[in-house]
Design a protein around this motif. Sequence first.
Motif, PDB file in Angstrom:
ATOM      1  N   ILE A 165       0.845  -1.202   0.000  1.00 55.55           N
ATOM      2  CA  ILE A 165       0.000   0.000   0.000  1.00 55.55           C
ATOM      3  C   ILE A 165       0.880   1.251   0.000  1.00 55.55           C
ATOM      4  N   ASP A 166       1.865   1.282   0.892  1.00 50.92           N
ATOM      5  CA  ASP A 166       2.749   2.458   1.011  1.00 50.92           C
ATOM      6  C   ASP A 166       3.511   2.715  -0.280  1.00 50.92           C
ATOM      7  N   ASP A 167       4.019   1.658  -0.890  1.00 49.07           N
ATOM      8  CA  ASP A 167       4.791   1.815  -2.131  1.00 49.07           C
ATOM      9  C   ASP A 167       3.917   2.381  -3.251  1.00 49.07           C
ATOM     10  N   PHE A 168       2.669   1.906  -3.336  1.00 47.37           N
ATOM     11  CA  PHE A 168       1.774   2.397  -4.394  1.00 47.37           C
ATOM     12  C   PHE A 168       1.442   3.871  -4.167  1.00 47.37           C
ATOM     13  N   ILE A 169       1.154   4.233  -2.922  1.00 49.08           N
ATOM     14  CA  ILE A 169       0.865   5.637  -2.596  1.00 49.08           C
ATOM     15  C   ILE A 169       2.076   6.509  -2.939  1.00 49.08           C
ATOM     16  N   GLY A 170       3.256   6.041  -2.590  1.00 45.40           N
ATOM     17  CA  GLY A 170       4.474   6.799  -2.891  1.00 45.40           C
ATOM     18  C   GLY A 170       4.657   7.001  -4.383  1.00 45.40           C
ATOM     19  N   TRP A 171       4.387   5.946  -5.160  1.00 47.34           N
ATOM     20  CA  TRP A 171       4.534   6.041  -6.626  1.00 47.34           C
ATOM     21  C   TRP A 171       3.524   7.024  -7.201  1.00 47.34           C
ATOM     22  N   ILE A 172       2.267   6.975  -6.714  1.00 41.29           N
ATOM     23  CA  ILE A 172       1.225   7.890  -7.206  1.00 41.29           C
ATOM     24  C   ILE A 172       1.619   9.342  -6.877  1.00 41.29           C
ATOM     25  N   ASN A 173       2.093   9.585  -5.664  1.00 38.82           N
ATOM     26  CA  ASN A 173       2.476  10.951  -5.286  1.00 38.82           C
ATOM     27  C   ASN A 173       3.603  11.494  -6.156  1.00 38.82           C
ATOM     28  N   GLN A 174       4.460  10.574  -6.614  1.00 39.13           N
ATOM     29  CA  GLN A 174       5.590  10.989  -7.464  1.00 39.13           C
ATOM     30  C   GLN A 174       5.123  11.207  -8.912  1.00 39.13           C
ATOM     31  N   LYS A 175       4.178  10.354  -9.354  1.00 38.32           N
ATOM     32  CA  LYS A 175       3.789  10.306 -10.774  1.00 38.32           C
ATOM     33  C   LYS A 175       2.715  11.332 -11.116  1.00 38.32           C
ATOM     34  N   CYS A 176       1.844  11.632 -10.129  1.00 39.10           N
ATOM     35  CA  CYS A 176       0.649  12.439 -10.443  1.00 39.10           C
ATOM     36  C   CYS A 176       0.714  13.813  -9.801  1.00 39.10           C
ATOM     37  N   GLY A 177       0.365  14.842 -10.604  1.00 33.61           N
ATOM     38  CA  GLY A 177       0.247  16.199 -10.056  1.00 33.61           C
ATOM     39  C   GLY A 177      -1.157  16.454  -9.541  1.00 33.61           C
ATOM     40  N   SER A 178      -2.132  15.741 -10.125  1.00 25.11           N
ATOM     41  CA  SER A 178      -3.523  15.823  -9.654  1.00 25.11           C
ATOM     42  C   SER A 178      -4.255  14.561 -10.108  1.00 25.11           C
ATOM     43  N   ILE A 179      -5.344  14.236  -9.382  1.00 27.62           N
ATOM     44  CA  ILE A 179      -6.120  13.039  -9.684  1.00 27.62           C
ATOM     45  C   ILE A 179      -7.563  13.423  -9.980  1.00 27.62           C
ATOM     46  N   ARG A 180      -8.090  13.051 -11.133  1.00 25.65           N
ATOM     47  CA  ARG A 180      -9.499  13.325 -11.490  1.00 25.65           C
ATOM     48  C   ARG A 180     -10.413  12.301 -10.846  1.00 25.65           C
ATOM     49  N   ALA A 181      -9.998  11.016 -10.798  1.00 28.40           N
ATOM     50  CA  ALA A 181     -10.859   9.978 -10.212  1.00 28.40           C
ATOM     51  C   ALA A 181     -10.013   8.847  -9.652  1.00 28.40           C
ATOM     52  N   LEU A 182     -10.460   8.308  -8.525  1.00 26.76           N
ATOM     53  CA  LEU A 182      -9.838   7.149  -7.875  1.00 26.76           C
ATOM     54  C   LEU A 182     -10.918   6.090  -7.763  1.00 26.76           C
ATOM     55  N   ILE A 183     -10.719   4.978  -8.502  1.00 25.86           N
ATOM     56  CA  ILE A 183     -11.765   3.953  -8.602  1.00 25.86           C
ATOM     57  C   ILE A 183     -11.273   2.677  -7.930  1.00 25.86           C
ATOM     58  N   HIS A 184     -11.940   2.305  -6.834  1.00 26.65           N
ATOM     59  CA  HIS A 184     -11.538   1.141  -6.057  1.00 26.65           C
ATOM     60  C   HIS A 184     -12.238  -0.101  -6.597  1.00 26.65           C
ATOM     61  N   ASN A 185     -11.539  -0.789  -7.469  1.00 25.27           N
ATOM     62  CA  ASN A 185     -12.050  -1.957  -8.194  1.00 25.27           C
ATOM     63  C   ASN A 185     -11.419  -3.255  -7.720  1.00 25.27           C
TER      64      ASN A 185
END
Length: 247
Positions: free
Chosen positions: A71-91
Amino acid sequence: MNSGSSDQQQLTNAVIITGGAQRVGKALAIALAQQGFDVVISYRTMKPAVTELRELGIHCQQADFSSQTGIDDFIGWINQKCGSIRALIHNASDWLAESADVSPQQTMNQMMQIHAMVPYQLNLALAELLQTSTQGDIIHLTDYVVKTGSKKHIAYAASKSALENMTKSFAALLAPKVKVNAIAPGLIMFNEHDDERYREKAKRKSLMAIEPGPQVVIDTINYIINNPYLTGSCVDLDGGRALASKQ
Ligand SMILES: NC(=O)C1=CN([C@@H]2O[C@H](COP(=O)(O)OP(=O)(O)OC[C@H]3O[C@@H](n4cnc5c(N)ncnc54)[C@H](OP(=O)(O)O)[C@@H]3O)[C@@H](O)[C@H]2O)C=CC1
Ligand SMILES: Nc1nc2c(c(=O)[nH]1)N=C([C@H](O)[C@@H](O)CO)CN2
């Protein structure tokens, strides 16, 4: 819009889909990418579909959410990769039945981990990136059985109930910059191992008596993200299943 960004550039207004390398999540990722969104998917197991999605310009990040490190690694990658998020879909999800082969403790822990702990932590950790976009959306994929329970999938139903309840809490917490809604599907698509007898019985559980396929989820996701007044809601996507049992 799809920025055609290189690996080094940050994504803006990204759409993130967990568990997007197969079935509903994969179809959704392809559809939203075709609509021009910068799509990011998480996948647990490497498979040919990941290569296929990457060739379509979809960003694929490996993440096994069964551990806190995952979980932590994915959050870290998203924070590095994305400047903003339009939608977060929990599938991302496992449809685990109670079984003599797996302890009740492990079954409940695994179900609560993927259906409640992961959405809870990602929503809190990524809230700021969602609030940075013009309008943010969080969508929880739950299940019809939240309403009825399931004698063969007790822990699964309980964990999806937790996810559906969090829809209300996060809607209140994150409004108005971020809308939070759930989709509660009935049968959407069978698994390959489902035999004909099971398929016919499962289809008859709803008034519409069909296997609709992932397009109905894609259409519902588009309805939700394009509706500026919908939040804290759950869209029942089940072919009228609750009414069929009363026939
Ligand atoms: N299909 C249907 O008819 C219905 C579906 N739903 C819900 O809709 C959503 C999509 O359904 P469907 O496409 O069938 O889902 P799947 O059963 O195909 O699961 C989607 C993905 O979740 C990933 N995943 C599972 N556990 C983890 C984990 N611990 N860490 C990371 N990824 C994980 C899997 O990765 P991997 O492939 O690597 O294992 C899989 O690719 C789900 O939330 C489901 O509960 C609700 C009702 C009916
Ligand atoms: N993660 C998953 N959840 C669910 C699945 C699935 O394949 N993966 N399938 C169902 C069934 O289709 C059910 O809705 C009807 O039998 C439920 N959840």
